[in-house]
Each structure stands twice: as structure tokens, then as C-alpha cells.
Scaffold this active site. Structure first.
Site, PDB file in Angstrom:
ATOM      1  N   ASP A 341       0.874  -1.145   0.000  1.00 50.37           N
ATOM      2  CA  ASP A 341       0.000   0.000   0.000  1.00 50.37           C
ATOM      3  C   ASP A 341       0.929   1.217   0.000  1.00 50.37           C
ATOM      4  O   ASP A 341       2.001   1.163   0.588  1.00 50.37           O
ATOM      5  CB  ASP A 341      -0.838  -0.038   1.278  1.00 50.37           C
ATOM      6  CG  ASP A 341      -1.902   1.017   1.274  1.00 50.37           C
ATOM      7  OD1 ASP A 341      -2.328   1.399   0.178  1.00 50.37           O
ATOM      8  OD2 ASP A 341      -2.291   1.447   2.359  1.00 50.37           O
ATOM      9  N   ASP A 528      -0.531  -0.347   6.130  1.00 54.16           N
ATOM     10  CA  ASP A 528      -0.426   0.217   7.478  1.00 54.16           C
ATOM     11  C   ASP A 528      -1.643  -0.125   8.326  1.00 54.16           C
ATOM     12  O   ASP A 528      -1.781   0.323   9.444  1.00 54.16           O
ATOM     13  CB  ASP A 528      -0.200   1.736   7.424  1.00 54.16           C
ATOM     14  CG  ASP A 528      -1.373   2.454   6.784  1.00 54.16           C
ATOM     15  OD1 ASP A 528      -2.304   1.763   6.319  1.00 54.16           O
ATOM     16  OD2 ASP A 528      -1.357   3.686   6.738  1.00 54.16           O
ATOM     17  N   ASP A 532      -7.290  -1.262   5.184  1.00 53.01           N
ATOM     18  CA  ASP A 532      -6.961  -2.394   4.319  1.00 53.01           C
ATOM     19  C   ASP A 532      -7.113  -3.752   4.993  1.00 53.01           C
ATOM     20  O   ASP A 532      -6.553  -4.732   4.558  1.00 53.01           O
ATOM     21  CB  ASP A 532      -5.583  -2.241   3.667  1.00 53.01           C
ATOM     22  CG  ASP A 532      -4.536  -1.801   4.634  1.00 53.01           C
ATOM     23  OD1 ASP A 532      -4.770  -1.967   5.847  1.00 53.01           O
ATOM     24  OD2 ASP A 532      -3.491  -1.302   4.203  1.00 53.01           O
TER      25      ASP A 532
END
Lengths: 629, 72
Positions: A341, A528, A532
């Protein structure tokens, strides 16, 4: 002494004494005690009594446990098998003594129990050592907290405290639950959680995570989360459950162990009875079948595989890398596709000024931007006001045009600060044009522009470079526009990127990548932990970094990097690879050695001594190898 | 009801596995896990056997390795 526990010390001392007595008896009976030609009963009784005494002295614990195994119907228990092997050897010794005046058997009986004990001591010391490595982590959470009730403080078990209760944390104490400070100032040492050694200053309304240490001041706090939901407890739980998820190798080993022992015992029985019926020579075949029994326990295997993983998990947790299960070590070691990401993982998620154009009017542009943005709390505005080092300026009235920018007006000046469209709408055409820039105009004239970038973490290039070098696919996912994403991906060094992704699109992209990859390859997603969680769960291996305080991330990730440092990903990968390699070595080595010994001892090429090495020696070597991780 | 107990002298990994299986045989136990590394026993059991669950678990562990203790 060497950090041994009481029980281990006792065993060590008894082993040293036993070894000495064993060597002494060996020398006496081999070189100074000649019974050939002496047919008196007493001459035969002396070695029996001496060896039997020694046997009991060395092996009484094993003997008791072995008999208990019979009582508990644990006939495949290793204590019982060793008891049978050693008693068999002893019986053989007596038989040999009366038939052919040799004492072959006694020595072996004692050696079996003695070296079995040595192996167990080794195993126990090694276990203790790997336990020590995670002990520090297990110690982060106190059992009690100081509950404040009607102004009085009383010590209460953390489990009994409810959300909304008020607790006091005195200097030197660990923070028991996640809470918010309502009164007091202090500095907090979060080293146990994040590895960060610099203390953090906290005051009213600061949020505290359990597991940190309150260093200086007394704090009164309101509890935000129950004990079982607090950060430290979650981390503890994670580490504690880590060893419960069995790896493929462990499953293979336990299956192997399940069949290996009964098969070897059956072989031992067959060896003891079939060949003597065919060819005679009962004592020779009995002796050979004892060799079988001694190697019948797959201890080396059963111990060293989980042990290797324990050591790896323990070592990783010392580095603040939490791996949720041994199975993830195997997954990570195989991973060839790494999906990142962007924000918060590759970039800091903090904005910084990239360039100011034209450079000659840099100070003026920054000053104007500061005037316009000084009241805004937007991250981009903050990075501009942080960059401005001049004196404070006031006396402006601000008007916000959402999605465009800001107008700041004083009695002398009118400043426009915003995107291209804002300036155009006011009849000004900037002479330069940069993607995503902030344009400035003063009193109707274009002055210059500022470009902002999300700064890339310093360690990222090295990490991505290292992965690329090993032919791993590195892919960046981001919600940014194609242009920005392309720019960042070039600077970061990833092989590929996907831009314009909404959070739900990320999941879709990962699904696509999962479908594309080779069957042997595993996909590792690094994020992080913000937004997600579904992707973390869906990937073969989800890595959440700097995820402290985010329950969703800790819950859905398989590996949690507590420190906000991408290098820990490489560390986790390396330790996984090493652990997997060592496990492979141990499995192959011990199976080969055992099979070899079985074959050689069947043909009488090797004796019980070699079998003892095959049992204890291999176990010790495997354990030593495991500790190398 | 779920409870966690500390254990002592859990010396071998596959004994821990055997102990776990042995404890699972006790009536009223819903789930049990013996953690070799942290030497902890996590038990989930029916409230009706609360009184003697510890004794029974102890016995089950001793059956595998008589040195192992569960601290209640």
C-alpha cells in the site's frame, strides 16, 4: 550457573556423577575384572550388582516414568520404550554372563538411560532459552490497576475494570489498559511496545496504550478499552497463540512420528524372534532388536521442528516483529510477490514541500502561502505552515473555497492560494503548470507555485531494491492519480503499480494478482492497517506495519511490524527463510540417520552405542541447529 | 467459562500436544490448548464442572508427564 533452573541443575549434577561412575565401572570391568575361568556364583553376582546399582542410580526417574506409562497405557511413550530397551540390554547382559562369561549388555543398559538423560537436559535447557526470548514481551502487562472510586484508589484486577472507569497510574508503573489522560503530565516509555527508545511526552487528553511505562508523573486516566481489548493484551494473545497454528512440516512430522514408532517397534520384535528361529543366535538378534528400540523415538524430529519455529518467533518478537503463527514463517519464506500500500507504508503519509517555483521568489511565495494557510488544519496546509520559518503575520481575513483554495485579504493585500482553477476563476493565468501544485497570486498577479509530495520513507529504497534483486515482484497500490503514482513508483523502485484505486478496488487488484501468481508462490501484502483489513485477510500473508493501536490491523494481519520501519519486513523474511531451511536440514538429517542406523544395526554392522548416538546425539545436534536461527 | 492457568515443567513439545488431547477427553471441556512455549493452559469448560476441572486437567497432564504442574 548458566541460567539453569533448579531441576536442570539437579539433573546436570546427577549426570556428571553418573558419567564419572559409569567411566569408572567401565574401566574396572573391562580391564581389571577377569571372570573367565572363575565359576563361582559370587564372581558373576558382583558385576550384576554393581551395574544394576548404577542403572538404578542413573535411571530411577526414567524407570518410574516408564512404569507409569504402562499404568497409563502409554505404550508408545518414549520413557516406556527406553525402559524396555535398557531392561532388555540388562537381561541380555545377565544371559551373556552365564552363557559365555562376557558382560556385553550391562554397559549398554546404563548408557541408554544415561544419555537419554543427557538428551533431555539439553532439550529442557534449549526450551528454556527459547522461552526466555519471549519472556520480556510477556511481561509488558500488569495484573492489577489502581481503580479510583469516590476519590479513593484501590488495587483491582485489570479484568474487573470497565470502560469509563477512572484509574491512577503512578510513576514507574506499567499502563494496564488503553486509556485517555484526564489529569496529569508525564513521559511514557513505549519501548516494550514499539522498540522506540525515546520517551513520549503526554498531557491531558493524550491517549495511552497499555504496555507502556509511566516514567515521571502521576496520571489520572479514563479507561477506553477493557483489559482483553487493550493493546498489550492483544499483543500477548497474539504471541501466545502463535505456536498453535501448525505448519505443514509440523503436520508431516507428527504424522511421520505416529507411524514411525509402531513400525520400528514391530521391526524390533520381528528382528528379535524371526531370524533366531530360522538361523539361531538368539542373543545376537536380541541385541540388534534393542538397537532398534533405542532409535524408535523420533524425538529429534518432534522436538526440533517446533523448537526452530519457537526460536524464530521469539527472536522476531524481540525485534518487535510479531508473527502470528509458525505457519506464516513458511508462507513468508516462500513469498515472491510483494504488494505494498502506498500511503503510510512506502511513504510517510506526511506531506512535505517538493519545490517552489520560481526559486528566486522562494521566501516570498512561502510567506504568502503561510498567510493564506495559517488557520487551516489540512495536512497540506500544515506542511506549508511548518516550513515557514519567518515571524508570525496577522491581520488577514480568510475566505475558504472548498475544493479550490483560500483567499486572504487585508487592508493592503489580497492573496489567492489554491489550485489552477481558483486563479483562473479570478482572471489570472499562471505562467507555469505543474500537476497537483498550489498556485499563489497577489493583488491580481501570479507569483509562483508550490508542489507538495508525500515524502518517501528513507529505508524504502533499500528494502524494495533487496526484494527486486531476489527476483521478487514488487507492486504498489495507491488511490493517487496515474501521474503521481508513476512518479512515486519510479522513486521507490517497485516493478509495477496500480493507480486510482478506491479501498475496495485494492481488494479486487489483490484478487487478480492472486489468480495470476504461480501455484508455489505466495502473495504478501504490506499495509499500514488503515482501511486495508480485507486485503490483509485475503492475501496469503498480510503484514501490517506501525499498526499499534489499530485493532483491525492487528486482528486481520498475519505479521505485525510494531515499529514503523519497512526494514523489519526484510528481517521477518530472512528469519523465516532461515527457520525453514534449518527445519528442512533437521528433518532430512534425522530421518536419514535413523534409517541408516536401522539398516546397519540389522546387519550387525553397528551396535547399541551407535543407536544411542542416533537417538540422543541427533536430538542434541538438531536442537543446537534449531538455536542457530 | 474460559480460564487461563500457568503451567510448570512442560518439558517436551509433543508431550504438550498429548496433554492437550488428553484434557480434551474430559467431559465438559469445550476447548483446551496447552501452549508449550508460554507454558499456559487455556481451558474453556462447562460451568457445571468448574469445581473439579482443574483436578481433572492436572490428572490428565500427569498421565503424560508426572513432572508437569498446573498452578491454579
Amino acid at each position: 550457573m548458566f541460567g539453569l533452573t533448579k531441576k536442570q541443575k539437579r539433573t546436570a549434577i546427577s549426570i556428571i556423577i553418573s558419567l564419572f561412575l559409569f567411566a569408572l565401572s567401565l574401566i574396572i570391568f573391562r580391564f581389571f575384572y577377569d571372570i573367565s575361568g572363575d565359576n563361582r556364583l559370587i564372581a558373576k553376582l558382583i558385576p550384576i550388582i554393581v551395574w544394576f546399582g548404577l542403572y538404578i542410580f542413573v535411571g530411577y526417574e526414567l524407570i518410574i516414568k516408564g512404569f507409569k506409562n504402562i499404568y497409563n497405557k502409554q505404550l508408545l511413550g518414549e520413557d516406556f520404550l527406553m525402559l524396555v530397551a535398557s531392561l532388555g540390554a540388562f537381561g541380555l547382559g545377565i544371559y551373556n554372563l552365564f552363557t559365555s562369561n562376557i558382560t556385553e549388555g550391562f554397559e549398554e543398559a546404563v548408557a541408554v538411560v544415561l544419555f537419554y538423560k543427557v538428551g533431555q537436559l539439553f532439550e529442557s535447557v534449549a526450551t528454556e532459552k527459547s522461552r526466555q526470548s519471549i519472556k520480556e514481551l510477556l511481561d509488558i502487562c500488569p495484573d492489577t490497576a489502581n481503580l479510583i472510586n469516590n476519590g479513593e484508589s484501590s488495587e483491582v484486577f485489570c479484568e474487573e475494570i470497565k470502560v469509563g472507569d477512572t484509574i491512577a497510574i503512578y510513576p514507574g508503573e506499567k499502563i494496564p489498559l488503553d486509556c485517555t489522560i484526564i489529569n496529569g503530565e508525564s513521559s511514557i516509555d513505549n519501548k516494550a511496545l514499539t522498540g522506540e527508545s525515546l520517551p513520549i511526552e503526554v498531557k491531558e487528553n493524550s491517549i495511552l496504550l497499555s504496555g507502556g511505562i509511566n516514567l515521571t508523573g502521576e496520571l489520572i486516566c479514563k479507561v477506553n478499552k477493557t483489559f482483553s481489548e487493550s493493546t498489550a493484551t492483544q499483543i500477548l494473545e497474539l504471541v501466545q497463540n502463535a505456536t498453535e497454528k501448525k505448519t505443514k512440516t509440523e503436520n508431516f512430522v507428527s504424522k511421520f512420528a505416529k507411524y514411525y514408532t509402531p513400525i520400528v517397534i514391530a521391526l524390533a520384535l520381528l528382528t528379535a524372534f524371526i531370524p533366531p528361529i530360522l538361523f539361531g543366535g538368539l542373543s545376537t538378534w536380541l541385541y540388534r532388536s534393542l538397537s532398534f528400540l533405542v532409535v524408535s523415538c523420533p524425538c529429534a524430529l518432534v522436538i526440533s521442528v517446533p523448537m526452530t519455529y519457537f526460536v524464530a518467533l521469539g527472536k522476531a518478537s524481540q525485534k518487535k516483529v510479531l508473527i502470528k503463527g509458525s505457519c506464516y514463517l513458511e508462507t513468508l519464506a516462500k513469498a515472491k510477490t510483494f504488494v505494498f500500500d502506498k500511503t503510510g507504508t512506502l511513504t510517510k503519509g506526511e506531506f512535505a514541500i517538493k519545490e517552489i517555483l520560481p526559486n528566486s521568489k522562494k521566501d516570498e511565495i512561502l510567506r504568502l502561502a503561510y498567510i493564506a494557510e495559517q488557520n487551516s488544519s489540512h495536512p497540506i496546509a500544515k506542511c506549508i505552515t511548518d516550513a515557514y520559518k519567518g515571524e508570525q503575520i496577522s491581520g488577514y481575513t480568510h475566505t475558504n473555497f472548498a475544493g479550490f483554495g483560500v483567499k486572504a485579504v487585508s487592508d493592503k493585500d489580497e492573496i489567492l492560494c489554491g489550485n489552477y482553477a481558483l486563479l483562473q476563476a479570478n482572471g489570472i493565468t499562471p505562467t507555469e503548470n505543474k500537476e497537483g501544485a498550489i498556485y499563489l497570486a497577489k493583488n491580481g498577479y501570479y507569483v509562483g507555485l508550490i508542489t507538495i509530495e508525500d515524502s518517501i520513507k528513507t529505508e524504502v529504497n533499500g528494502v524494495i531494491g533487496a526484494l527486486n534483486k531476489e527476483n521478487c515482484k514488487t507492486i504498489m497500490l495507491t488511490g493517487d492519480t496515474f501521474e503521481t503514482a508513476k512518479n512515486v513508483s519510479e522513486r521507490v523502485g517497485v516493478n509495477d503499480f496500480k493507480a486510482n484505486l478506491l479501498p475496495q478496488d485494492k481488494l479486487f487488484e489483490v484478487e487478480k494478482l492472486l489468480a495470476q501468481k504461480q501455484p508455489n508462490d505466495t502473495l504478501c501484502f504490506v499495509g499500514d492497517g488503515i482501511n486495508d483489513a480485507p486485503v490483509l485477510t485475503r492475501s496469503d500473508l498480510g503484514v501490517a506495519m506501525g499498526a499499534l493501536g489499530s485493532d483491525a490491523a492487528i486482528e486481520s494481519a498475519d505479521v505485525v511490524l510494531l515499529r514503523d520501519d519497512l526494514q523489519d519486513l526484510l528481517y521477518a523474511r530472512n528469519i523465516s527463510k532461515r527457520a525453514v531451511k534449518i527445519v528442512k536440514q533437521n528433518v532430512i538429517f534425522s530421518i536419514l540417520i535413523k534409517c541408516l542406523i536401522l539398516i546397519l544395526s540389522f546387519f550387525g554392522i553397528t551396535n547399541v552405542w551407535v543407536s544411542i548416538f542416533g537417538d540422543v546425539g541427533v536430538a542434541v545436534l538438531a536442537i543446537l541447529n534449531a538455536l542457530r536461527v | 467459562m474460559k480460564k487461563i492457568f500457568k503451567m510448570q515443567n512442560v518439558d517436551c513439545a509433543h508431550c504438550a500436544m498429548k496433554m492437550q488431547n488428553e484434557i480434551l477427553k474430559i467431559e465438559g471441556i469445550i476447548s483446551a490448548s496447552v501452549n508449550f512455549l508460554t507454558q499456559r493452559l487455556t481451558l474453556e469448560f462447562d460451568d457445571s464442572i468448574q469445581e473439579d476441572v482443574l483436578d481433572k486437567a492436572r490428572k490428565a497432564c500427569k498421565k503424560i508427564d508426572s513432572d508437569t504442574e498446573i498452578i491454579g
